[in-house]
Design a protein around this motif. Structure first.
Motif, PDB file in Angstrom:
ATOM      1  N   LYS A 126       0.831  -1.203   0.000  1.00  0.00           N
ATOM      2  CA  LYS A 126       0.000   0.000   0.000  1.00  0.00           C
ATOM      3  C   LYS A 126       0.867   1.256   0.000  1.00  0.00           C
ATOM      4  O   LYS A 126       0.587   2.219  -0.732  1.00  0.00           O
ATOM      5  N   TYR A 127       1.917   1.252   0.822  1.00  0.00           N
ATOM      6  CA  TYR A 127       2.833   2.397   0.855  1.00  0.00           C
ATOM      7  C   TYR A 127       3.429   2.659  -0.532  1.00  0.00           C
ATOM      8  O   TYR A 127       3.449   3.799  -1.015  1.00  0.00           O
ATOM      9  N   LEU A 128       3.924   1.608  -1.182  1.00  0.00           N
ATOM     10  CA  LEU A 128       4.589   1.770  -2.472  1.00  0.00           C
ATOM     11  C   LEU A 128       3.625   2.207  -3.576  1.00  0.00           C
ATOM     12  O   LEU A 128       4.003   2.951  -4.482  1.00  0.00           O
ATOM     13  N   ILE A 129       2.389   1.755  -3.495  1.00  0.00           N
ATOM     14  CA  ILE A 129       1.369   2.191  -4.462  1.00  0.00           C
ATOM     15  C   ILE A 129       1.165   3.704  -4.361  1.00  0.00           C
ATOM     16  O   ILE A 129       1.164   4.417  -5.370  1.00  0.00           O
ATOM     17  N   HIS A 130       1.027   4.178  -3.146  1.00  0.00           N
ATOM     18  CA  HIS A 130       0.796   5.613  -2.956  1.00  0.00           C
ATOM     19  C   HIS A 130       2.064   6.427  -3.204  1.00  0.00           C
ATOM     20  O   HIS A 130       1.986   7.554  -3.716  1.00  0.00           O
TER      21      HIS A 130
ATOM     22  N   ARG B 109       2.331   6.873  -6.947  1.00  0.00           N
ATOM     23  CA  ARG B 109       1.432   7.927  -7.410  1.00  0.00           C
ATOM     24  C   ARG B 109       2.040   9.309  -7.152  1.00  0.00           C
ATOM     25  O   ARG B 109       1.955  10.208  -7.992  1.00  0.00           O
ATOM     26  N   TYR B 110       2.682   9.472  -5.998  1.00  0.00           N
ATOM     27  CA  TYR B 110       3.298  10.749  -5.650  1.00  0.00           C
ATOM     28  C   TYR B 110       4.506  11.060  -6.537  1.00  0.00           C
ATOM     29  O   TYR B 110       4.700  12.202  -6.974  1.00  0.00           O
ATOM     30  N   GLU B 111       5.313  10.059  -6.824  1.00  0.00           N
ATOM     31  CA  GLU B 111       6.548  10.264  -7.582  1.00  0.00           C
ATOM     32  C   GLU B 111       6.314  10.358  -9.085  1.00  0.00           C
ATOM     33  O   GLU B 111       6.936  11.177  -9.763  1.00  0.00           O
TER      34      GLU B 111
ATOM     35  N   TYR C  79       3.002  10.055 -11.031  1.00  0.00           N
ATOM     36  CA  TYR C  79       1.808  10.658 -11.630  1.00  0.00           C
ATOM     37  C   TYR C  79       2.023  12.119 -12.049  1.00  0.00           C
ATOM     38  O   TYR C  79       1.574  12.528 -13.134  1.00  0.00           O
ATOM     39  N   PRO C  80       2.699  12.944 -11.227  1.00  0.00           N
ATOM     40  CA  PRO C  80       2.929  14.332 -11.649  1.00  0.00           C
ATOM     41  C   PRO C  80       3.782  14.444 -12.909  1.00  0.00           C
ATOM     42  O   PRO C  80       3.583  15.362 -13.711  1.00  0.00           O
ATOM     43  N   ASP C  81       4.734  13.538 -13.085  1.00  0.00           N
ATOM     44  CA  ASP C  81       5.562  13.546 -14.297  1.00  0.00           C
ATOM     45  C   ASP C  81       4.762  13.152 -15.529  1.00  0.00           C
ATOM     46  O   ASP C  81       4.924  13.727 -16.610  1.00  0.00           O
ATOM     47  N   LYS C  82       3.891  12.167 -15.348  1.00  0.00           N
ATOM     48  CA  LYS C  82       3.103  11.658 -16.478  1.00  0.00           C
ATOM     49  C   LYS C  82       1.767  12.383 -16.641  1.00  0.00           C
ATOM     50  O   LYS C  82       1.009  12.082 -17.565  1.00  0.00           O
ATOM     51  N   LYS C  83       1.490  13.312 -15.721  1.00  0.00           N
ATOM     52  CA  LYS C  83       0.236  14.086 -15.746  1.00  0.00           C
ATOM     53  C   LYS C  83      -0.981  13.149 -15.671  1.00  0.00           C
ATOM     54  O   LYS C  83      -1.959  13.311 -16.395  1.00  0.00           O
ATOM     55  N   ILE C  84      -0.881  12.172 -14.766  1.00  0.00           N
ATOM     56  CA  ILE C  84      -1.981  11.229 -14.539  1.00  0.00           C
ATOM     57  C   ILE C  84      -2.842  11.753 -13.398  1.00  0.00           C
ATOM     58  O   ILE C  84      -2.342  12.135 -12.344  1.00  0.00           O
ATOM     59  N   LEU C  85      -4.140  11.746 -13.621  1.00  0.00           N
ATOM     60  CA  LEU C  85      -5.085  12.219 -12.625  1.00  0.00           C
ATOM     61  C   LEU C  85      -6.035  11.092 -12.251  1.00  0.00           C
ATOM     62  O   LEU C  85      -6.628  10.451 -13.117  1.00  0.00           O
ATOM     63  N   ASP C  86      -6.158  10.808 -10.964  1.00  0.00           N
ATOM     64  CA  ASP C  86      -7.194   9.864 -10.533  1.00  0.00           C
ATOM     65  C   ASP C  86      -8.090  10.543  -9.505  1.00  0.00           C
ATOM     66  O   ASP C  86      -8.180  11.772  -9.492  1.00  0.00           O
TER      67      ASP C  86
END
Length: 376
Positions: free
Chosen positions: A83-87, A90-92, A94-101
């Motif tokens: 769970k830690y690594l999943i989140h 997302r923090y590391e 998603y901002p680079d890839k401009k992914i929004l959930d």
């Protein structure tokens, strides 16, 4: 040349007492299988498989086990590593890839915009901000805090209690922090430690706080007082020493990272001196890059076209419930809305998405104060 401030990996220097090796962590992670677990949805399972694949690539990967991640894994129960690594992914990433959930990877909650310091590199030196008549100064009510925490629980694992002011100024701090126990994998407080008394030490150590950052920028009284105006280094030292004594006596098994973190503002600051001075008091010593925020509302546009990564990384909720996309905009020109019970709705709102679209279309020059901001 225009100075660029990269929000990702803002550590300029970081020393730490790491109790876990990369190979040990990689071996543990490789053996984790969540494919049949009901605790994770299909998207989370997909992210975790990506994490494992990225970690096997070595230096060519887009996600790696930095020293800070290893320290955080070390204080996380192994059953929660996935769970830690999943989140964290997302923090590391998603901002680079401009992914929004549905939820921001990171949430910053501001217990107080008021501060007892006037640090030379801080928004608090702007008298139009600190003038009470202008409405920016205040502390969050515990009822609002509880609502936000309930909304974030099980949806966001990375939370900071800090932003424009000093969190410990809030008169309901102990009550608020007590409500966080057992709710998040990575809950952080940033404090100047000047108000860290015995009662507050106990409240932090008995709460859900996993990282406690003492903001300090020097290793001697003269430079400290010069940078952290109104602050006294000897008082901060005494308070941190008391915190360590209370932890050792009453909370010996408490898993928490302590860090002294300074803003690299002046050539007078020396990291080797910082490390030598602070290393026996905390787990980590760090310098973070300085973000030149001054005159952001009147500064000339800088023609920067790169989108701001914070639009996909974190959300700020001020003491009064205002939701803002960043803290460089410390007067909330870009206010998304007032908190109405749904972090997710605000995160995916038309106002937020219009701002993201402007950045993606290289039109941040049409948005104030983004047009004068150096953050990417």
């Amino acid at each position: 040349m225009r100075q660029i401030y990269k929000k990702k990996n803002s550590f300029l220097e970081l020393s730490h007492k790491n109790n876990i090796s990369p190979n040990f962590a990689l071996d543990k992670i490789d053996k984790i299988d969540i494919s049949n677990s009901r605790k994770f949805n299909d998207n989370q399972k997909k992210i975790f498989l990506t994490v494992k694949e990225e970690l096997k690539k070595g230096s060519a990967n887009e996600f790696s086990l930095t020293s800070n991640i290893l320290d955080e894994l070390n204080i996380t129960d192994e059953e929660d590593w996935a769970k830690y690594l999943i989140h964290r992914y997302r923090y590391e990433v998603y901002p680079d890839k401009k992914i929004l959930d549905d939820f921001p990877p990171y949430l910053q909650i501001e217990p107080s915009s008021i501060c007892n310091y006037r640090c030379v590199f801080c928004f608090e030196t702007d008298k139009t901000f600190t003038n009470k008549k202008n409405g920016f100064m205040g502390t969050m009510k515990s009822e609002l805090f509880r609502d936000i925490i309930d909304d974030a629980k099980n949806n966001i694992e990375f939370i900071s209690l800090a932003s424009r002011g000093e969190p410990l100024v809030n008169p309901e701090f102990e009550k608020m922090i007590g409500y966080t126990e057992g709710k998040f994998l990575n809950l952080k407080i940033n404090t100047n430690a000047s108000l860290l008394n015995e009662k507050k030490c106990h409240s932090i150590l008995s709460s859900g706080v996993k990282t406690l950052v003492f903001s300090a920028d020097a290793a001697d009284e003269e430079l400290y007082s010069k940078l952290r105006v109104n602050g006294k280094l000897h008082k901060v030292l005494k308070n941190i020493e008391q915190f360590n004594q209370i932890k050792e006596k009453d909370y010996k098994n408490k898993k928490i990272i302590t860090r002294v973190s300074g803003v690299k503002y002046s050539d007078e600051q020396d990291f080797k001196k910082m490390e030598s001075f602070w290393k026996n008091l905390v787990n980590q010593v760090a310098f973070v890059d300085y973000n030149p925020w001054e005159n952001i509302y009147v500064k000339e546009p800088n023609n920067l076209k790169t989108p701001c990564s914070d639009l996909w990384r974190r959300m700020f909720i001020w003491w009064d419930g205002k939701i803002n996309p960043c803290d460089t905009d410390y007067k909330s020109n870009l206010k998304i809305r007032d908190y109405n019970g749904s972090i997710s709705e605000a995160w995916k709102s038309e106002v937020y998405n219009n701002l993201r679209t402007a950045h993606l279309n290289q039109n941040r020059h049409n948005v104030k104060p983004c047009q004068s901001c150096n953050v990417i």
